[in-house]
Write a protein that holds these residues in place. Sequence first.
Motif, mmCIF file in Angstrom:
data_model
loop_
_atom_site.group_PDB
_atom_site.id
_atom_site.type_symbol
_atom_site.label_atom_id
_atom_site.label_comp_id
_atom_site.label_asym_id
_atom_site.label_seq_id
_atom_site.Cartn_x
_atom_site.Cartn_y
_atom_site.Cartn_z
ATOM 1 N N VAL A 168 -6.200 36.717 -0.893
ATOM 2 C CA VAL A 168 -6.177 37.234 0.184
ATOM 3 C C VAL A 168 -4.704 37.953 0.192
ATOM 4 C CG1 VAL A 168 -4.965 36.353 2.790
ATOM 5 C CG2 VAL A 168 -6.960 35.657 1.645
ATOM 6 N N LYS A 169 -4.372 39.168 0.865
ATOM 7 C CA LYS A 169 -3.208 39.896 0.731
ATOM 8 C C LYS A 169 -2.489 39.176 1.874
ATOM 9 C CE LYS A 169 -1.084 44.526 0.885
ATOM 10 N NZ LYS A 169 0.094 44.220 1.603
ATOM 11 N N TRP A 170 -1.257 38.598 1.475
ATOM 12 C CA TRP A 170 -0.285 38.216 2.302
ATOM 13 C C TRP A 170 0.784 39.305 2.920
ATOM 14 C CZ3 TRP A 170 -2.083 33.784 4.019
ATOM 15 C CH2 TRP A 170 -2.678 32.887 3.112
ATOM 16 N N ASP A 171 1.226 38.968 4.077
ATOM 17 C CA ASP A 171 1.972 40.095 4.653
ATOM 18 C C ASP A 171 3.423 39.435 5.143
ATOM 19 O OD1 ASP A 171 2.940 42.621 5.861
ATOM 20 O OD2 ASP A 171 1.917 42.411 7.895
ATOM 21 N N GLY A 172 4.267 39.732 3.918
ATOM 22 C CA GLY A 172 5.679 38.976 4.169
ATOM 23 C C GLY A 172 6.613 39.569 3.306
ATOM 24 N N TYR A 173 7.489 38.646 2.720
ATOM 25 C CA TYR A 173 8.572 39.046 1.798
ATOM 26 C C TYR A 173 8.233 38.703 0.448
ATOM 27 C CZ TYR A 173 11.855 40.928 5.346
ATOM 28 O OH TYR A 173 12.529 41.696 6.290
ATOM 29 N N ARG A 174 8.185 39.542 -0.459
ATOM 30 C CA ARG A 174 7.762 39.239 -2.072
ATOM 31 C C ARG A 174 9.142 38.407 -2.432
ATOM 32 N NH1 ARG A 174 4.812 41.468 -5.979
ATOM 33 N NH2 ARG A 174 4.581 40.190 -7.578
ATOM 34 N N LEU A 175 8.828 37.120 -3.253
ATOM 35 C CA LEU A 175 9.944 36.279 -3.693
ATOM 36 C C LEU A 175 9.677 35.617 -4.814
ATOM 37 C CD1 LEU A 175 10.867 33.925 -0.397
ATOM 38 C CD2 LEU A 175 12.227 36.251 -1.246
ATOM 39 N N ALA A 176 10.994 35.380 -5.717
ATOM 40 C CA ALA A 176 10.644 34.577 -6.863
ATOM 41 C C ALA A 176 11.483 33.390 -6.868
ATOM 42 C CB ALA A 176 10.974 35.397 -7.913
ATOM 43 N N LEU A 177 10.785 32.165 -6.858
ATOM 44 C CA LEU A 177 11.569 31.196 -7.090
ATOM 45 C C LEU A 177 11.865 30.806 -8.502
ATOM 46 C CD1 LEU A 177 9.290 28.726 -4.764
ATOM 47 C CD2 LEU A 177 11.206 30.342 -4.160
ATOM 48 N N HIS A 178 13.233 30.426 -8.725
ATOM 49 C CA HIS A 178 13.643 29.995 -10.060
ATOM 50 C C HIS A 178 14.386 28.641 -9.813
ATOM 51 C CE1 HIS A 178 14.456 34.141 -12.053
ATOM 52 N NE2 HIS A 178 13.800 34.439 -11.103
#
Length: 349
Positions: free
Chosen positions: A65-75
Amino acid sequence: MTKPPRTPSKPLLGDVDAPIRSKARRRRDPAQPQLLLDPMPARIEPCLALLKPRPPKGPQWTYEVKWDGYRLALHIEPTSVRILTRGGHDWTERFPAILAEARRLPVSTAILDGEAVVLDAQGRSDFGMLQQSLGGRGGKRSSRDAIFMAFDLLYFDGHDLTGTELSSRRHLLEGLVPPDREEAIRLSEEIEADGEQLLRIACEHDLEGIIAKRMDTPYRSGRLGDWVKIKCVQSDGFVIVGYEKSAASFGGIGRLLLAARKGKELIYVGGVGTGFNERSASELREQMDELIIGKPAVDTGRKRDAVFVRPKLVAEIEYRAWTHDRKLRHASYKGLREAADGAEIYAFE
């Protein structure tokens, strides 16, 4: 339609039923060569999806599914967690629920790629709800409603996985974030279906669209075609150059005036007068009133009761098509994009 977790012939995580562990469970044999650990990168430029009109075909493609939000990376590190936006900005404190859940994941070091979203009552991601939970564009509020949909694993227990094919990265990710997880960090599940059929179902359920990814490729930063997005409704960023006043509309905004890029210039592409609610219109009006200028930044033609603003705010706009003279048709306002999220302005080729 959802794929069950894979059961490889040679489990990558040791015993299939064993918990994921970061430390050795027995003393290392001195005769065994020492495995080198990869340094954890401070940041990895994201892989971006290339827009296509139809889903690709072939066994090498998988769908989500294509999600509609903010792209994030968890480090995730042994003593800290960082949450970075697509543009590399540190938003750790803005997602307390995601932060708390990241600290509970059974891993010592990891980088997860995904999207922060807020789900509506039907379980669909809603960009406007996410923005409001964060206090609007430029707001400093923390969102306790946002969850993280994880779709890739780039670094895991001291090893850089970006050179590994997606199928292996997904296997490790599914061990770390199981498909049935309902916490603040969830798995963006692969869906086993024909791409055309899946797109049709996604559109029938009012989803934004689907993502297709090549299973046999490493993680490559940029928009190179390894990932493809297919949308049900077009949605892009347009810069706000003014608004038409209306005493009968929320925030006194009758219609936003929008522009796109053509080369190094901005050109007027029409307006949008729907998609606002009282809160979003009030917040938008407040920000626009701080940017008022005497003359329009682009030629909008003759406009009645128009207020012009410096082209600083980027609005996410849904639309169905373009007119012959390059104006938006059936447009609807979704919210303002953040610079930290890579607020791209639509550009004509």
